[in-house]
Design a protein around this motif. Structure first.
Motif, mmCIF file in Angstrom:
data_model
loop_
_atom_site.group_PDB
_atom_site.id
_atom_site.type_symbol
_atom_site.label_atom_id
_atom_site.label_comp_id
_atom_site.label_asym_id
_atom_site.label_seq_id
_atom_site.Cartn_x
_atom_site.Cartn_y
_atom_site.Cartn_z
ATOM 1 N N THR A 178 -2.694 20.250 -16.410
ATOM 2 C CA THR A 178 -3.677 20.994 -17.186
ATOM 3 C C THR A 178 -4.177 20.111 -18.327
ATOM 4 O OG1 THR A 178 -2.039 21.955 -18.702
ATOM 5 C CG2 THR A 178 -2.520 23.180 -16.681
ATOM 6 N N PHE A 179 -5.386 20.375 -18.774
ATOM 7 C CA PHE A 179 -5.947 19.601 -19.877
ATOM 8 C C PHE A 179 -5.209 19.883 -21.177
ATOM 9 C CE2 PHE A 179 -8.961 18.954 -23.369
ATOM 10 C CZ PHE A 179 -9.377 17.658 -23.114
ATOM 11 N N LEU A 180 -4.608 21.066 -21.288
ATOM 12 C CA LEU A 180 -3.935 21.458 -22.521
ATOM 13 C C LEU A 180 -2.737 20.570 -22.829
ATOM 14 C CD1 LEU A 180 -4.355 23.605 -24.678
ATOM 15 C CD2 LEU A 180 -2.722 25.074 -23.463
ATOM 16 N N VAL A 181 -2.162 19.942 -21.801
ATOM 17 C CA VAL A 181 -1.006 19.081 -22.050
ATOM 18 C C VAL A 181 -1.402 17.865 -22.874
ATOM 19 C CG1 VAL A 181 -1.224 17.610 -19.990
ATOM 20 C CG2 VAL A 181 1.045 18.099 -20.937
ATOM 21 N N TYR A 182 -2.664 17.424 -22.759
ATOM 22 C CA TYR A 182 -3.140 16.304 -23.572
ATOM 23 C C TYR A 182 -3.219 16.666 -25.057
ATOM 24 C CZ TYR A 182 -4.669 14.097 -19.205
ATOM 25 O OH TYR A 182 -4.703 13.528 -17.959
ATOM 26 N N ILE A 183 -3.442 17.949 -25.343
ATOM 27 C CA ILE A 183 -3.612 18.388 -26.720
ATOM 28 C C ILE A 183 -2.265 18.729 -27.360
ATOM 29 C CG2 ILE A 183 -4.829 19.992 -28.227
ATOM 30 C CD1 ILE A 183 -6.607 18.141 -26.498
ATOM 31 N N LEU A 184 -1.424 19.463 -26.626
ATOM 32 C CA LEU A 184 -0.155 19.930 -27.189
ATOM 33 C C LEU A 184 0.948 18.883 -27.129
ATOM 34 C CD1 LEU A 184 -0.046 23.582 -25.780
ATOM 35 C CD2 LEU A 184 -0.894 22.792 -27.996
ATOM 36 N N PHE A 185 0.924 18.032 -26.092
ATOM 37 C CA PHE A 185 1.980 17.031 -25.913
ATOM 38 C C PHE A 185 1.383 15.660 -25.612
ATOM 39 C CE2 PHE A 185 3.818 21.122 -24.763
ATOM 40 C CZ PHE A 185 4.990 21.127 -25.493
ATOM 41 N N PRO A 186 0.603 15.107 -26.530
ATOM 42 C CA PRO A 186 0.000 13.791 -26.269
ATOM 43 C C PRO A 186 1.054 12.700 -26.274
ATOM 44 C CG PRO A 186 -0.366 14.427 -28.541
ATOM 45 C CD PRO A 186 0.278 15.615 -27.877
ATOM 46 N N GLY A 187 0.771 11.610 -25.585
ATOM 47 C CA GLY A 187 1.701 10.490 -25.569
ATOM 48 C C GLY A 187 2.981 10.779 -24.839
ATOM 49 N N ALA A 188 2.910 11.474 -23.711
ATOM 50 C CA ALA A 188 4.085 11.791 -22.882
ATOM 51 C C ALA A 188 5.105 12.613 -23.663
ATOM 52 C CB ALA A 188 4.724 10.527 -22.333
ATOM 53 N N GLY A 189 4.625 13.697 -24.273
ATOM 54 C CA GLY A 189 5.524 14.619 -24.944
ATOM 55 C C GLY A 189 5.837 14.277 -26.380
ATOM 56 N N ALA A 190 5.033 13.428 -27.015
ATOM 57 C CA ALA A 190 5.316 13.008 -28.387
ATOM 58 C C ALA A 190 5.166 14.152 -29.383
ATOM 59 C CB ALA A 190 4.408 11.850 -28.778
ATOM 60 N N GLY A 191 4.285 15.098 -29.112
ATOM 61 C CA GLY A 191 4.119 16.231 -30.005
ATOM 62 C C GLY A 191 2.759 16.278 -30.648
ATOM 63 N N LEU A 192 2.368 17.489 -31.022
ATOM 64 C CA LEU A 192 1.040 17.698 -31.595
ATOM 65 C C LEU A 192 0.946 17.189 -33.027
ATOM 66 C CD1 LEU A 192 -1.779 18.964 -31.316
ATOM 67 C CD2 LEU A 192 -0.782 21.143 -32.022
#
Length: 306
Positions: A143-157
């Motif tokens: 989903t595109f939302l994963v780029y916003i909420l967990f950018p950088g492979a889960g680094a955090g918003l």
């Protein structure tokens, strides 16, 4: 007396001369890798393998860039990267500023505990596998939302470092502004939006640049969380795949259907890598001048005074 006058006149001249020469040296060291990469990206691949390319292409060609844009996937991936960079930066910076303002208030009794929790995240993390299962359980995979909420492979918003920089900058603002607004009946939201946020423009520009560069350059989160959906592929991920394909096959396979056979001999992994580097770097280079005037002052004021 004459010795003193001569010393007074000579020392500033010597200092400014040495300082000027040193800055020229720094500018050359900084610009040369970029200009060399630019020259290689416009040079024939086979000629590049001979070496000796410095600041100017020896055999001009646009085949390297044609190879990068040959498949057509790069165009869509570019707009996906732009969308995630703009949206992700705005959301992240806004929430970071709100959090920083909250923990900067002396009346907030949990400010030290919350700060400590965020500082700990700078040194410890759950790792990639727990992050993957968390995102999977939240139904955010592909989903595109994963780029916003967990950018950088889960680094955090929210970045703890950026939050601390903004919080420290807010501490430099006169407390009387906040007190006067409260006396006039302004709420915390009104104070934040009308007073704090406009006065934090330098530091907001600074962390915006940090966040935007991170969002633009990352490709690993696409590989881990969204690689099965082509429409979510980002520019960096497509360029990474193109570079890997070029290195493995020693040529760009997409050229076989888009160019003559002899054109393929002009493309090498080195020339493709240079063209990919320029394609990925130019958008950030275009944005940076608009933020540069705020960058230095925002970082200095946000990192020195507590």
């Amino acid at each position: 007396m004459q010795t003193t006058i001569r010393k007074f006149k000579t020392e500033p001249f010597l200092f400014h001369t040495l300082n000027f020469l040193f800055m020229i040296f720094v500018a050359i060291v900084t610009l040369y890798p970029f200009l060399n990469t630019l020259a290689i990206s416009f040079n024939s691949g086979l000629d590049t393998t001979r070496g000796g390319i410095y600041l100017w292409p020896r055999e001009w060609t646009f085949k390297n860039y044609e190879a990068v844009f040959a498949t057509g996937k790069v165009y869509h991936a570019f707009w996906v990267s732009v969308a995630r960079t703009v949206i992700g930066t705005v959301v992240s910076v806004f929430l970071t500023a709100m959090l920083a303002y909250t923990i900067s208030r002396k009346e907030y009794m949990f400010r030290k505990s919350v700060t400590l929790i965020f500082v700990l995240t700078m040194y410890f993390s759950a790792g990639l596998i727990p992050s993957y299962f968390l995102i999977k359980d939240l139904n955010l995979l592909n989903t595109f939302l994963v780029y916003i909420l967990f950018p950088g492979a889960g680094a955090g918003l929210i970045s703890a470092f950026n939050m601390l920089v903004v919080r420290t900058y807010i501490h430099t603002l006169p407390e009387s502004l906040n007190e006067s607004a409260k006396i006039d009946g302004a709420s915390d939201f009104r104070v934040f939006f009308s007073i704090i946020l406009p006065m934090c423009t330098p530091v907001i520009a600074t962390i915006s640049l940090f966040t935007a560069v991170g969002q633009w350059n990352t490709w690993f989160d696409t590989f881990i969380f969204a690689s099965s959906r082509q429409e979510l592929s980002t520019l960096q991920f497509e360029l990474m795949r193109l570079l890997s394909s070029s290195v493995n096959s020693n040529a760009n396979p997409s050229l076989s259907s888009t160019a003559a056979k002899d054109t393929a001999t002009m493309i090498t992994p080195l020339s493709i890598r240079a063209a990919i580097t320029m394609v990925a770097s130019v958008p950030i280079l275009v944005v940076y001048p608009f933020l540069q005037r705020h960058f230095v002052s925002g970082l200095q004021l946000g990192s020195v005074k507590e």
